[in-house]
Every structure is written in C-alpha cells, then in structure tokens.
Design a protein around this motif. Structure first.
Motif, PDB file in Angstrom:
ATOM      1  N   GLY A 152       2.670   4.599   1.102  1.00  0.00           N
ATOM      2  CA  GLY A 152       3.019   5.239   2.368  1.00  0.00           C
ATOM      3  C   GLY A 152       2.869   6.748   2.206  1.00  0.00           C
ATOM      4  O   GLY A 152       2.265   7.223   1.231  1.00  0.00           O
TER       5      GLY A 152
ATOM      6  N   PHE B 110       6.141   3.335  -4.472  1.00  0.00           N
ATOM      7  CA  PHE B 110       7.576   3.098  -4.197  1.00  0.00           C
ATOM      8  C   PHE B 110       8.478   4.273  -4.596  1.00  0.00           C
ATOM      9  O   PHE B 110       9.348   4.136  -5.460  1.00  0.00           O
ATOM     10  CB  PHE B 110       8.032   1.805  -4.899  1.00  0.00           C
ATOM     11  CG  PHE B 110       7.577   0.562  -4.178  1.00  0.00           C
ATOM     12  CD1 PHE B 110       8.250   0.100  -3.048  1.00  0.00           C
ATOM     13  CD2 PHE B 110       6.465  -0.140  -4.601  1.00  0.00           C
ATOM     14  CE1 PHE B 110       7.822  -1.039  -2.368  1.00  0.00           C
ATOM     15  CE2 PHE B 110       6.029  -1.279  -3.932  1.00  0.00           C
ATOM     16  CZ  PHE B 110       6.709  -1.730  -2.811  1.00  0.00           C
TER      17      PHE B 110
ATOM     18  N   ALA C 103       0.862  -1.193   0.000  1.00  0.00           N
ATOM     19  CA  ALA C 103       0.000   0.000   0.000  1.00  0.00           C
ATOM     20  C   ALA C 103       0.890   1.232   0.000  1.00  0.00           C
ATOM     21  O   ALA C 103       2.032   1.176   0.474  1.00  0.00           O
ATOM     22  CB  ALA C 103      -0.886   0.003   1.252  1.00  0.00           C
TER      23      ALA C 103
ATOM     24  N   ASN D 298       0.348  -1.547  -6.233  1.00  0.00           N
ATOM     25  CA  ASN D 298       0.176  -2.036  -4.858  1.00  0.00           C
ATOM     26  C   ASN D 298      -1.158  -2.748  -4.718  1.00  0.00           C
ATOM     27  O   ASN D 298      -2.068  -2.542  -5.533  1.00  0.00           O
ATOM     28  CB  ASN D 298       0.181  -0.849  -3.881  1.00  0.00           C
ATOM     29  CG  ASN D 298       1.578  -0.342  -3.577  1.00  0.00           C
ATOM     30  OD1 ASN D 298       2.468  -1.106  -3.203  1.00  0.00           O
ATOM     31  ND2 ASN D 298       1.774   0.957  -3.748  1.00  0.00           N
TER      32      ASN D 298
HETATM   33  N1  URA Z   1       5.476   0.120   0.388  1.00  0.00           N
HETATM   34  C1  URA Z   1       4.619  -0.454  -0.475  1.00  0.00           C
HETATM   35  O1  URA Z   1       4.211  -1.590  -0.303  1.00  0.00           O
HETATM   36  N2  URA Z   1       4.224   0.255  -1.506  1.00  0.00           N
HETATM   37  C2  URA Z   1       4.635   1.468  -1.760  1.00  0.00           C
HETATM   38  O2  URA Z   1       4.216   2.038  -2.754  1.00  0.00           O
HETATM   39  C3  URA Z   1       5.536   2.055  -0.866  1.00  0.00           C
HETATM   40  C4  URA Z   1       5.943   1.366   0.207  1.00  0.00           C
END
Ligand code: URA
Length: 268
Positions: free
Chosen positions: A126, A136, A124, A162
């Motif tokens: 952050g 990410f 997900a 995600n």
């Molecule tokens: N961690 C995740 O799983 N997804 C992201 O987009 C950022 C951190």
C-alpha cells in the motif's frame, strides 16, 4: 648376362659417391658449418615451442565457454541463476515484469529471516509500504505484528512478502495479469527461503498461490502441500480491522500454524 665383378661394383659405388658429392657438397661439416646448423635448429625448435604455446593459449581461451553464451536469457534461467535472496532482490529491482501501471513506485521485495520457518504472504504494498520499501508497515502491519506476538513469533523471525512487489494504483486488487507476471519471482523467493509453513493473508494471496478460485471461508482450516512445504490461508489483517468478528477464526488459524511449525521443527 654375366654378373659384375667386385672391382667393377666398387668403382661404380665410388663414382656414385663422387657424383653425389659434386652435386650436394662434402659429406662432413666444418666446425663453423656445424655451429650454423645447430643454431638454425635451435631457432627452429624455439619457434615451434613458441607457436605451440600461442596456439595452446588460443585453444584454451576458445575452449573456455564463452561467458556471453552462458548468460541467462529466459526468465526461468534468470531466476534459477539467483542463488540467494540478494541476487533475486537485484533481479527484481531491474525487472519491468513486477511493475503495475502506477508510475514511480518502489520495489517492496520482502523482509525478514532468510531461513524463516514461517513465511507470510499478503496481497500488494500500500502507500506506506511503497514509501518505506517494506511490506506490512502500515495499520494492517501493526495488527500483523500483534497477531505474530500472540503466537510468540517476532517479526524478524519470520519472512514477509506479497503477491505483488509494486503498489497498484489506488490500492486496487492486483489484476490477473499482474499476479501472473509477479508469481515466478515470488515462487523463486519461496524456494530460496524454504519455509516450513506459508501463511497466506487474504483471499488474493490464497487463491493466487493455490490457483483455485474459492472463498476464504472455504480455503482456511487446511494445510495444502505446496512446493516442498505446507500452505494455509487466513483472513487479511486489513479485513480484520474492518470485521472484528473474524478475530476468532484468525486466532484459531494462527494457533494451528504455531503448532504445525513446532511439530515440523521438532521433526528435523
Ligand atoms: N497489505 C498487504 O497485502 N501487503 C502489505 O504489504 C500491506 C498491506
């Protein structure tokens, strides 16, 4: 009874015609009367044509399927009506299903090559991802870029998404209910991209997509058939930041991924 003679028959016919003429008028028309009749007929024909063309167009417009009745109604129909990532992105922007109970978050749809051979799926967004609308991009993202570089993939070459498309409050793990609501959208995204390999980053991603509650240790090192593609699981980069001893297994996992993507690309 004797049969009528010819003279009687002719005079009977003449009388009949005289009676008819008296009742309906002369049998021939003057030029003026003919013009009147012709113009009336023309008028009638034009009227009929006009009527037919109106009823034709009415029929045509009613036979064209009512756009309202074609509008996708169920989520399945809405998802299937998305023929590309832009359309799915728009649907996700409008969807309440994807929200968590954190107010005012931004949709983090996914990023990368829409025809990618390799798709990475994390957990997900952050805080940083929520700010930028891209998965990410924080510290875990920096490490992910390095992992990709180690197997000669650029970030732009792969597709990254995600399980959840909105940030959960306090970066808590996505709830079962949130994962369930978000999953159909992600599955449509996968079907539109059709990657050769999906690499799940972390336990939440692997267990959600495989619908199997197991440890990450047990899930890795295998390629599972998944919706026309193959899926494998490795440690989440954020977990790797906290547990450097998992660097080796991650290295091994991504080497396997690189090899399998190359093999599958050669086959087609
Ligand atoms: N961690 C995740 O799983 N997804 C992201 O987009 C950022 C951190």
């Amino acid at each position: 009874m004797s049969s009528p003679n010819k003279e009687d028959l002719l005079s009977e016919i003449a009388q009949f015609l005289a009676d008819e003429q008296e009742m309906y008028g002369p049998f021939t028309f003057t030029a003026e009367e003919e013009d009147k009749i012709m113009s009336q007929e023309k008028h009638d024909i034009e009227n009929e044509l006009l009527h037919n063309s109106i009823s034709d167009s009415v029929n045509k417009s009613t036979s064209i399927e009512n756009p309202e009745s074609q509008k996708p109604v169920t989520l399945k129909e809405k998802l299937e009506s998305c023929q590309n990532l832009d359309q799915l992105h728009q649907l996700c922007e409008e969807s309440e299903d994807l929200r968590t109970d954190l107010q005012g978050t931004r949709l983090v749809f996914g990023v990368g090559n829409p025809n990618a051979n390799l798709m990475l799926i994390g957990e997900a967004p952050g805080e940083q991802e929520d700010l930028e609308g891209e998965p990410f991009v924080g510290a875990a993202g920096q490490l992910l870029n390095k992992i990709l570089a180690a197997i000669d993939f650029k970030r732009e070459e792969v597709y990254i998404a995600n399980i959840l498309k909105h940030r959960p409050p306090g970066n808590r793990n996505p709830s079962d209910e949130e994962r369930k609501r978000s999953l159909p959208y992600l599955l449509r995204q996968i079907d539109l991209i059709q990657p050769k390999i999906i690499l799940c980053l972390g336990k939440v991603s692997g267990t959600t997509l495989l619908d199997r509650d197991d440890s990450l240790k047990n899930l890795r090192e295998e390629f599972y058939p998944f919706r026309n593609t193959l899926l494998t699981v490795t440690y989440h980069p954020a977990a790797l930041l906290r547990n450097p001893q998992w660097k080796r297994p991650v290295w091994e996992d991504v080497q396997r991924v690189k090899k399998r993507v190359a093999e599958l690309s050669e086959e087609h």
